[in-house]
Design an enzyme around this catalytic site. Structure first.
Site, mmCIF file in Angstrom:
data_model
loop_
_atom_site.group_PDB
_atom_site.id
_atom_site.type_symbol
_atom_site.label_atom_id
_atom_site.label_comp_id
_atom_site.label_asym_id
_atom_site.label_seq_id
_atom_site.Cartn_x
_atom_site.Cartn_y
_atom_site.Cartn_z
ATOM 1 N N GLN A 219 11.730 20.233 53.117
ATOM 2 C CA GLN A 219 11.646 20.859 51.794
ATOM 3 C C GLN A 219 11.045 22.267 51.895
ATOM 4 O O GLN A 219 11.014 22.984 50.895
ATOM 5 C CB GLN A 219 10.774 19.998 50.868
ATOM 6 C CG GLN A 219 11.385 18.640 50.565
ATOM 7 C CD GLN A 219 10.499 17.765 49.699
ATOM 8 O OE1 GLN A 219 10.259 16.622 50.036
ATOM 9 N NE2 GLN A 219 10.024 18.269 48.573
ATOM 10 N N ARG A 366 7.103 13.736 43.840
ATOM 11 C CA ARG A 366 7.653 14.350 42.642
ATOM 12 C C ARG A 366 6.539 14.715 41.660
ATOM 13 O O ARG A 366 6.605 14.392 40.468
ATOM 14 C CB ARG A 366 8.660 13.407 41.982
ATOM 15 C CG ARG A 366 9.643 14.155 41.083
ATOM 16 C CD ARG A 366 10.805 13.293 40.712
ATOM 17 N NE ARG A 366 11.767 14.045 39.919
ATOM 18 C CZ ARG A 366 13.010 13.652 39.711
ATOM 19 N NH1 ARG A 366 13.449 12.538 40.237
ATOM 20 N NH2 ARG A 366 13.823 14.353 38.977
ATOM 21 N N CYS A 367 5.507 15.342 42.191
ATOM 22 C CA CYS A 367 4.422 15.749 41.301
ATOM 23 C C CYS A 367 3.627 16.850 41.954
ATOM 24 O O CYS A 367 3.708 17.059 43.146
ATOM 25 C CB CYS A 367 3.539 14.565 40.948
ATOM 26 S SG CYS A 367 2.207 14.224 42.072
ATOM 27 N N GLU A 735 9.520 17.322 37.918
ATOM 28 C CA GLU A 735 8.617 16.195 38.105
ATOM 29 C C GLU A 735 8.160 15.565 36.797
ATOM 30 O O GLU A 735 7.585 14.481 36.808
ATOM 31 C CB GLU A 735 7.416 16.635 38.923
ATOM 32 C CG GLU A 735 6.506 17.599 38.177
ATOM 33 C CD GLU A 735 5.418 18.187 39.053
ATOM 34 O OE1 GLU A 735 5.708 18.491 40.212
ATOM 35 O OE2 GLU A 735 4.300 18.345 38.570
#
Ligand code: CDP
Length: 784
Positions: A219, A366-367, A735
């Site tokens: 990523q 996802r945060c 997110e």
């Protein structure tokens, strides 16, 4: 600007994703699609013990397996100075291959290289490792006792990793002590795993000049390049990192994993390309897990329901190494957003983290680095307070929201919230879902003994790291950049240091350029994930791409426009100050009929530029002045079968406010996906270990992923409060549904169970757990 003047594909247009035809036709190019001539495969030998001394490793039998070319162990790596990796936020380091002892079940012990996958796997099975089991530290509360010290390699001989705190401890204690109403609840956000569809993997090869070409599921490709240079000593110009298509990341593909270093070492040692693709079980058992925060939450309030103070003390389980990717100054990430959407006069939050015999991690699933945990804690606690005060959760929230005129709002835990209109978002949600009718229906059902719950979550997030003065990874400051080149025919290319893993950047980045330059987004190519071509960027996670790289793209496009203005002035035969950018073209001020399009200017920039510099391109490095603070109201309606404990999410509405929306279709897709993950955490998912440190759910038959059969129907709506400091007013959104939804689901289930006196259950709310709670309540047992 009237709607009909909007260029097709510019901001706010529901343009279909440009990348989808490639994916739908099976033409995506993932790491496992890469096959290089003469390539070897790697398999890892992993520990069956959670904590054990390694007494011997015998590679003799493995080397006899047909096709096996080499085996490397921790000792080999240690001798080459490659025994340990720095973790991304710099507070810890991680073994590449175990030396001396193993610290978690499935830890990497040796790497085997074979002519094909089968040979490598057979070779790995044939490596004989002898272990002497050691006592296991199975949870952070055991770790606190320091009876068994897991990490003697560290200077401080304790399992305690760090203490972090923020806010005013004394004032918070005083305010809580003098508050007429008070609640306290331990809330555990269980250990989860992002479980992306595509597991992690890489292909490493050195070219004839000794330059490393490294294809990897990353990523953050630029950060990998720098980290690999630091770890391996290979000069950074001799490293080329390429992240091709990625099948989901969710924070799982941020850390550098031991397998990557082993593959590079194998490629160097054997002078052949090496591929390593982990299995599903390897992904679930050894790569970055998420959450595992035990949060003691206290809120004080007046009799009327005005909050007076918030205190949260957290015990965190980081596993064997603190392998979170948090910024250096923020070991507990953005947990300081735990005051949420509410105007607390004082607050204090602290986190103590511990080593245990479990896989390492603490990644931002996802945060924005622990925002999900913070959001869940405050949204659950507000419902518990509402219960204590005999108020509705909606009324309590409304009474305590930060009001829109308070923005920019300095939170008691140190953030400056940029913008929001929480009352409007809540009102929109309640009206759209028909809240008053639902309340009537619920009252009628309760009278009949039926269990129906309505759960509300009104969350606020903090996304878009930098600013660079506060945020870094491994010391590299968090900013982002974009390079835009417009070709003579008005087509172009955008390059950024972000990396889409399914978020649709190829579409939305083109839309930003289209909006700023009046060009066709279909002909603006987006290239990410190649460190040889993209300008340096910190990557895609924590919903930072739109707040940071999105801003860099808008600013780079504006630079292109300023350059184009000079050429336009030449074409229009007026001075530059007489040219204005209006209605997506350059016009002579006051003479709208005299105009040139960007396409015409682009052609002239290469063919008729007069004395202007030829070409049309720009680069912009954007360091955001602040984070963005997206927010939303989510409402879940749940029916529970009293006999079986089964919860059915009958209705779910997500009203999100992510500022200016680039592409509503993509935003809806992001919300649907994130809600499905939130649903999974609320009802199904927990990475489980037994008291001996054995990992109990190592594949998808035990660690459940919702299919279309279980997934509820999602309804979405929006309010739009632009970010005042972002060039196009956009906040992140990817997110939000993962952050905001778990509390809505759990609040709904608790609301359904409230007539039975059940106040709190920890996730996942499995049928079994809910059934037991109902039975216990009916039997008159007191619930926690
Ligand atoms: O960093 P990441 O891409 O995961 O998250 P994001 O910045 O929230 O963006 C997710 C996707 O939603 C991207 O394609 C964004 O451009 C898009 N988006 C949008 O269209 N409008 C917004 N206000 C925010 C995101």
């Amino acid at each position: 600007m009237s709607a009909e003047l909007k260029h097709e594909g510019s901001l706010g247009v529901r343009m279909k994703r440009k990348e989808d035809p490639r994916f739908l036709q099976g033409k995506g190019r993932y790491v496992d699609d890469i096959s290089l001539p003469n390539m070897l495969y790697m398999a890892l030998v992993r520990s069956p013990y959670p904590h054990a001394e390694i007494t011997s490793i015998d590679i003799g039998e493995a080397m006899k397996v047909p096709g096996v070319k080499a085996v490397i162990t921790g000792k080999d790596l240690d001798a080459a100075g490659l025994g340990w990796l720095p973790t991304f936020h710099g507070l810890d380091k991680q073994m590449v291959l175990a030396v001396g002892k193993v610290l978690f079940q499935y830890q990497e012990v040796a790497a085997v290289f074979g002519e094909n996958r089968g040979a490598a796997a057979d070779g790995a099975e044939a490596v004989q490792v002898e272990y002497k089991p050691l006592p296991v530290v199975a949870d952070p509360f055991m770790a606190k006792a320091d009876k068994v010290i897991l990490r003697p390699d560290r200077e401080r001989k304790t399992n305690h990793i760090y203490h972090w705190e923020v806010g005013d401890r004394d004032s918070t204690a005083r305010a809580l002590a003098s508050s007429p109403k008070r609640i306290k609840q331990r809330i555990w956000f269980q250990r989860c795993h992002p479980a992306p569809l595509e597991p992690c993997g890489c292909v490493a090869q050195f070219d004839t000049m000794g330059r490393l070409q490294f294809f990897v599921t990353s990523q953050a490709p630029h950060v990998y390049r720098t980290a690999l240079a630091i770890v391996t000593g290979i000069p950074e110009d001799k490293i080329h990192v390429i992240s091709p298509d990625i099948g989901g990341g969710f924070g799982n593909k941020v850390p550098v994993y031991p397998g990557y270093v082993c593959a590079i070492v194998g490629a160097l040692k054997l002078a052949r390309p090496v591929k390593w693709i982990e299995t599903r079980t390897e992904n679930l058992t050894s790569t970055g897990f998420a959450r595992d925060y035990h949060m003691d939450v206290e809120i004080g309030a007046t009799e009327e329901g005005r909050v007076t103070a918030l205190r949260v003390a957290t015990t965190a389980d980081h596993g064997a190494f603190d392998a979170a990717a948090d910024p250096t100054k923020y070991p507990a990430g953005m947990f300081g957003v735990v005051t949420g959407s509410y105007d607390f006069p004082v607050a204090h939050a602290e986190v103590d983290a511990y080593f245990t015999n479990k896989a390492p991690g603490g990644i931002a699933y996802r945060c924005s680095f622990r925002v999900t945990e913070a959001s869940f804690a405050i949204e659950r606690a507000m419902d518990i307070l509402a219960d204590e005060l005999h108020m509705s959760g909606a009324d309590l929230r409304r009474k305590n929201f930060i009001r829109k005129e308070q923005f920019p709002y300095p939170s008691p835990l140190g953030f400056t919230y940029d913008s929001g209109d929480y009352h409007k978002t809540l009102d929109t949600a309640l009206e759209k879902i028909g809240y008053n009718d639902l309340l009537k229906e619920q009252a009628a059902k309760r009278a009949r003994g039926e269990l129906m719950g309505i759960g509300i979550s009104t969350f606020t997030e903090v996304v878009g790291a930098g600013p660079s003065k506060h945020f870094d990874i491994l010391g590299i400051k968090m900013f982002d950049s974009a390079e835009i080149r417009i070709h003579p025919t008005g087509a172009g290319i955008v390059r950024t240091g972000t990396k889409s893993q399914g978020q649709g950047h190829e579409t939305t980045w083109a839309q930003i350029v289209a909006e700023e330059l009046g060009l066709d987004p279909q002909n603006i190519m987006v290239e990410e994930g190649d460190t040889d071509t993209a300008p340096y960027g910190l990557g895609t996670y924590a919903s930072r791409s739109t707040p940071v790289a999105g801003a860099a793209i808008a600013m780079a496009a504006r630079r292109v426009r300023e350059k184009a203005r000079k050429v336009a002035a030449h074409l229009l035969e007026v001075g530059e100050s007489d040219v204005e950018w209006k209605e997506y073209k350059f016009q002579v001020r006051g003479v709208p009929a005299k105009s040139v399009s960007m396409k015409e200017v682009a052609f002239a920039a290469y063919t008729n530029m007069a004395q202007n510099e030829p070409g049309l391109e720009a680069t912009y490095y954007y360091d955001p002045p602040n984070m963005t603070f997206p927010n939303g109201t989510y409402v879940a309606v749940v029916d529970i079968d009293r006999e079986t404990g089964e919860s059915k999410v009958r209705k779910f509405l997500a009203v999100d406010d992510c500022g200016t929306i680039i592409n509503p279709l993509i935003v809806e897709g992001q919300i649907h996906g994130g809600l499905t993950e939130g649903f999974a955490m609320a009802f199904m998912q927990e990475i489980q270990y037994d008291s001996e440190g054995n990992h109990l759910n190592t594949n998808f038959t035990d660690y459940l992923v919702p299919t279309s059969l279980e997934t509820p129907h999602w309804e979405t709506a929006k309010t739009v409060t632009p970010s005042p400091h972002h060039p196009i007013g956009a906040k992140g959104v990817g997110e939000s549904p993962n952050v905001g939804s778990p509390a809505a689901f759990v609040n709904a289930v608790m609301d359904a169970l409230s007539p039975l006196g059940v106040r709190h259950l920890d996730m996942p709310l499995t049928r079994d757990k809910v059934w037991r709670a109902i039975r216990d309540a009916e039997a008159g047992k007191k619930q926690s």
